[in-house]
Write a protein that holds these residues in place. Structure first.
Motif, PDB file in Angstrom:
ATOM      1  N   GLU A 244     -10.549  -7.132   0.130  1.00 49.92           N
ATOM      2  CA  GLU A 244     -11.790  -6.348   0.032  1.00 49.92           C
ATOM      3  C   GLU A 244     -11.542  -4.990  -0.614  1.00 49.92           C
ATOM      4  N   ASP A 245     -10.340  -4.459  -0.391  1.00 52.48           N
ATOM      5  CA  ASP A 245      -9.986  -3.120  -0.887  1.00 52.48           C
ATOM      6  C   ASP A 245      -9.512  -3.225  -2.331  1.00 52.48           C
ATOM      7  N   THR A 246     -10.463  -3.301  -3.251  1.00 56.18           N
ATOM      8  CA  THR A 246     -10.120  -3.491  -4.666  1.00 56.18           C
ATOM      9  C   THR A 246      -9.587  -2.212  -5.312  1.00 56.18           C
ATOM     10  N   SER A 247      -9.683  -1.090  -4.615  1.00 52.05           N
ATOM     11  CA  SER A 247      -9.091   0.139  -5.142  1.00 52.05           C
ATOM     12  C   SER A 247      -7.582   0.176  -4.914  1.00 52.05           C
ATOM     13  N   THR A 248      -7.091  -0.710  -4.032  1.00 50.48           N
ATOM     14  CA  THR A 248      -5.659  -0.762  -3.712  1.00 50.48           C
ATOM     15  C   THR A 248      -4.999  -2.045  -4.191  1.00 50.48           C
TER      16      THR A 248
ATOM     17  N   GLN B 256      -7.723  -8.121   3.334  1.00 51.83           N
ATOM     18  CA  GLN B 256      -7.270  -6.905   2.646  1.00 51.83           C
ATOM     19  C   GLN B 256      -7.756  -6.856   1.200  1.00 51.83           C
TER      20      GLN B 256
ATOM     21  N   ARG C  48     -12.102  -9.708   7.852  1.00 52.34           N
ATOM     22  CA  ARG C  48     -11.609  -8.375   8.216  1.00 52.34           C
ATOM     23  C   ARG C  48     -12.026  -7.994   9.633  1.00 52.34           C
TER      24      ARG C  48
ATOM     25  N   LYS D 112       0.820  -1.213   0.000  1.00 54.95           N
ATOM     26  CA  LYS D 112       0.000   0.000   0.000  1.00 54.95           C
ATOM     27  C   LYS D 112       0.853   1.261   0.000  1.00 54.95           C
TER      28      LYS D 112
END
Length: 288
Positions: free
Chosen positions: A209-213, A207, A265, A192
């Motif tokens: 879950e955070d498909t923008s990262t 982690q 999470r 990140k």
């Protein structure tokens, strides 16, 4: 004889109206505990005295279910294929499921119930920034671009034949520009923060879950076999309590792959108790 008392046993439902006692086992990590807890809650809600035995490793669980010390627990398809039945990995999900289902019934009189949508296998993860920059969506493309990229690892992946050797045979040699080893809790933050570009992870890591990262790459050549989470139960328990199969299967179908990322999470990152997380999910998604 297996001493299942090494885990934590919870007598969460009892009383004169109980339909019977069923003992649920679980491996000592979040997703397995969450799913086992969901099954326990469902059995309690349907009038059973459901006990919970936690923190058991695979060998102990297999011995415990064989001996009748526990009645059922959530297992993984290729764990059954490889670790218990001593067979080579089976890469087709349905063939793996049918193989363990047939062999466990024949050898142990244990039944594999309906398979869940949760597949906890290895996976390559890269940052969204790197995926967009180099047009990477598959492991093949990652291998081609590896000389430009930096790998973060939790241990020497080449020492693990299921990772390093398997990747080399299937995709060819990865030639990362830099490889550094980090504590398990640091690998995702390192990505990140832009200090690394790729890592080998588990496909149920919260982690993701955070498909923008983060981007989980497609295993286009199928180097890693599927490990679908599936409840297994003694045939004798089903014979004694015929209604239990339907209760367990009704829970399994309600938990999706994306659900387990969110539930993991809450336990792994937010540090909530898995029993509380399971209870809330049951009440909001499963309870009729």
């Amino acid at each position: 004889m297996v001493a299942v008392a090494v885990g934590e046993t919870v007598h969460a439902f009892s009383g004169g109206g109980s339909k019977g006692t069923i003992t649920v086992g679980a491996k000592g990590f979040a997703e397995n505990e969450i799913l086992a807890s969901l099954y326990q809650i469902a059995l309690q809600e349907n009038g059973y005295d459901a006990k919970f035995v936690d923190n058991l490793d695979g060998d102990v669980l297999h011995s415990a279910i064989n001996s009748g010390k526990i009645d059922f627990y959530p297992e993984y398809t290729n764990t059954g294929v490889v670790m218990v039945l001593k067979h080579d990995p089976i890469f087709d999900p349905e063939k793996a499921y049918q193989y363990v289902k047939e062999q466990y019934k024949k050898k142990y009189n244990i039944v594999w119930l309906n398979q869940s949508a949760i597949n906890d296998t290895y996976g390559f993860v890269i940052t969204k920034k790197v995926a967009d920059q180099y047009g990477i969506s598959t492991i093949s493309q990652l291998c081609e671009n590896s000389p430009k990229l930096r790998l973060a690892q939790m241990y020497d992946w080449n020492a693990d034949p299921a990772i390093g050797e398997a990747l080399d045979k299937t995709y060819g040699k990865f030639k990362f520009a830099d490889v550094k080893t980090y504590n398990a809790g640091l690998v995702y933050p390192v990505l990140k923060e832009g200090k690394a570009d790729a890592l080998v992870a588990q496909t149920t890591d919260p982690q993701l879950e955070d498909t923008s990262t983060y981007v989980l790459l497609k295993d286009d050549k199928k180097v890693w076999p599927p490990y679908y989470l599936t409840p297994i139960i003694r045939q004798s328990t089903l014979d004694k309590y015929p209604g239990v199969e339907g209760i367990i299967n009704s829970v399994t179908k309600e938990v999706s792959g994306s659900d387990i990322l969110e539930l993991n999470r809450q336990v792994m990152i937010d540090k909530k108790e898995f029993q509380d997380v399971a209870r809330k999910f049951y009440d909001s998604h499963i309870k009729k």
